[in-house]
Enzyme design. Sequence first.
Site, PDB file in Angstrom:
ATOM      1  CG  LEU A 171      -2.166  -0.902   1.083  1.00  0.00           C
ATOM      2  CD1 LEU A 171      -2.932  -0.956   2.375  1.00  0.00           C
ATOM      3  CD2 LEU A 171      -3.053  -0.436  -0.051  1.00  0.00           C
ATOM      4  N   GLY A 172       1.949   1.216   0.774  1.00  0.00           N
ATOM      5  CA  GLY A 172       2.805   2.396   0.784  1.00  0.00           C
ATOM      6  C   GLY A 172       3.747   2.374   1.977  1.00  0.00           C
TER       7      GLY A 172
ATOM      8  N   GLY B   7       4.943   4.418   5.319  1.00  0.00           N
ATOM      9  CA  GLY B   7       4.524   5.495   6.238  1.00  0.00           C
ATOM     10  C   GLY B   7       5.653   5.805   7.190  1.00  0.00           C
TER      11      GLY B   7
ATOM     12  N   GLY C 284       7.504   2.482   8.865  1.00  0.00           N
ATOM     13  CA  GLY C 284       7.137   1.141   8.413  1.00  0.00           C
ATOM     14  C   GLY C 284       6.440   1.166   7.066  1.00  0.00           C
ATOM     15  CB  SER C 285       6.315  -1.018   4.303  1.00  0.00           C
ATOM     16  OG  SER C 285       6.302  -2.344   4.831  1.00  0.00           O
ATOM     17  CB  VAL C 286       0.824   0.143   5.247  1.00  0.00           C
ATOM     18  CG1 VAL C 286      -0.533  -0.435   5.574  1.00  0.00           C
ATOM     19  CG2 VAL C 286       1.294   1.020   6.396  1.00  0.00           C
TER      20      VAL C 286
ATOM     21  CG  ASP D  61       3.490  13.376   9.153  1.00  0.00           C
ATOM     22  OD1 ASP D  61       3.938  12.302   8.724  1.00  0.00           O
ATOM     23  OD2 ASP D  61       3.570  14.459   8.501  1.00  0.00           O
TER      24      ASP D  61
HETATM   25  C1  LIG Z   1       1.845   4.355   4.289  1.00  0.00           C
HETATM   26  C2  LIG Z   1       0.425   4.173   3.815  1.00  0.00           C
HETATM   27  C3  LIG Z   1       0.102   2.709   3.698  1.00  0.00           C
HETATM   28  N1  LIG Z   1       0.269   4.771   2.542  1.00  0.00           N
HETATM   29  C4  LIG Z   1      -0.844   4.531   1.809  1.00  0.00           C
HETATM   30  N2  LIG Z   1      -1.924   3.888   2.307  1.00  0.00           N
HETATM   31  C5  LIG Z   1      -2.970   3.674   1.470  1.00  0.00           C
HETATM   32  C6  LIG Z   1      -4.143   2.986   1.974  1.00  0.00           C
HETATM   33  C7  LIG Z   1      -5.222   2.646   1.190  1.00  0.00           C
HETATM   34  N3  LIG Z   1      -6.163   2.058   1.941  1.00  0.00           N
HETATM   35  C8  LIG Z   1      -5.716   2.001   3.210  1.00  0.00           C
HETATM   36  N4  LIG Z   1      -6.340   1.491   4.299  1.00  0.00           N
HETATM   37  C9  LIG Z   1      -5.714   1.548   5.464  1.00  0.00           C
HETATM   38  C10 LIG Z   1      -4.444   2.111   5.570  1.00  0.00           C
HETATM   39 CL1  LIG Z   1      -3.664   2.172   7.128  1.00  0.00          CL
HETATM   40  C11 LIG Z   1      -3.770   2.636   4.497  1.00  0.00           C
HETATM   41  C12 LIG Z   1      -4.428   2.578   3.279  1.00  0.00           C
HETATM   42  N5  LIG Z   1      -2.986   4.086   0.192  1.00  0.00           N
HETATM   43  C13 LIG Z   1      -1.918   4.755  -0.283  1.00  0.00           C
HETATM   44  C14 LIG Z   1      -0.834   4.996   0.506  1.00  0.00           C
HETATM   45  F1  LIG Z   1       0.249   5.633   0.045  1.00  0.00           F
HETATM   46  C15 LIG Z   1      -0.411   4.807   4.857  1.00  0.00           C
HETATM   47  O1  LIG Z   1      -0.715   4.207   5.859  1.00  0.00           O
HETATM   48  N6  LIG Z   1      -0.609   6.054   4.623  1.00  0.00           N
HETATM   49  C16 LIG Z   1      -1.150   6.843   5.651  1.00  0.00           C
HETATM   50  C17 LIG Z   1      -2.630   6.877   5.428  1.00  0.00           C
HETATM   51  F2  LIG Z   1      -2.866   7.100   4.122  1.00  0.00           F
HETATM   52  F3  LIG Z   1      -3.137   5.704   5.804  1.00  0.00           F
HETATM   53  F4  LIG Z   1      -3.100   7.882   6.169  1.00  0.00           F
END
Ligand SMILES: CC(C)(Nc1nc(-c2c[nH]c3ncc(Cl)cc23)ncc1F)C(=O)NCC(F)(F)F
Length: 262
Positions: free
Chosen positions: A19-20, A22, A25-27, A140
């Site tokens: 997913l990405g 953060g 860590g990576s998700v 953040d």
């Molecule tokens: C690092 C991570 C993975 N980045 C992304 N998550 C998701 C993404 C898409 N669907 C999600 N559902 C739950 C979560 Cl925790 C993330 C996602 N989609 C795109 C991302 F770049 C993330 O946590 N970003 C912070 C957030 F966007 F969640 F505020």
Amino acid sequence: TQQDQMLFEERHLRYISPLGKGNFGSVELCRYDPLGDNTGELVAVKKLQPNKQSTLEDFKKEVNTLSVLYCEYIVKYKGVCYSTGRLTMSLVMEYLPYGSLIGYLENNRHNVNTRRMLLFASQICKGMEYLQSLRHVHRDLAARNILVASESLVKIADFGLTKVIPFDKEYYRVTQPGESPIFWYAPESITESKFSHKSDVWSFGVVLHELFSYCDMNSNPKRVYSLMKQCWEYDFNERPCFSSVGNQIEAMMQEERENLKG
Ligand SMILES: CC(C)(Nc1nc(-c2c[nH]c3ncc(Cl)cc23)ncc1F)C(=O)NCC(F)(F)F
């Protein structure tokens, strides 16, 4: 409530896609499929990547922070998954299919209008008021750290940098300055590493700008820009608190409804 904090067994957690990355860590998108028949639910799994800044302790703090946050405008914590041998652990959260707000804004310009942006802004503000009620500072707040649950619901996520302000102080002083892009940082966070609810308000102003930079400016209430400027007061004492920001946004939503009625 205690019972819905699940323990996820690693052997049933099926990896699907990344997913990405953060904070700390990576998700990954996974399916928790104990029956093994692909009927299990999709979850977002944040794996700790121990590196110079982040330790297992930091990660446990993030898990503890998220596990006690109950708010419809904050991404839901579902539980943890310990790896075999308990060498590391993963944080399991609800998966929101629309992805991050910044991605949504970029890919859904047709859906971006003043009314929806004001609705999203009011939801983020309510989530921040909830965090403030627990003396949490997000540190953040940015559109990249907001998730879109549906066309009419957004949630605050990525609590890797969140701190709790001590009871005898109004701010949290960070020892090791993080790597977050400074464009969302309040002046005192840059110059003195000081973080408070008022520095979150500054970042909220930047999120407002992100939300409304995808709208055509002529249809925006002029008051949105005035609200951004209030959030960007140099002196943090001059900045509005989140409840005042929320009231101003509600007033703009009412004005927007009246305009639409014509
Ligand atoms: C690092 C991570 C993975 N980045 C992304 N998550 C998701 C993404 C898409 N669907 C999600 N559902 C739950 C979560 Cl925790 C993330 C996602 N989609 C795109 C991302 F770049 C993330 O946590 N970003 C912070 C957030 F966007 F969640 F505020």
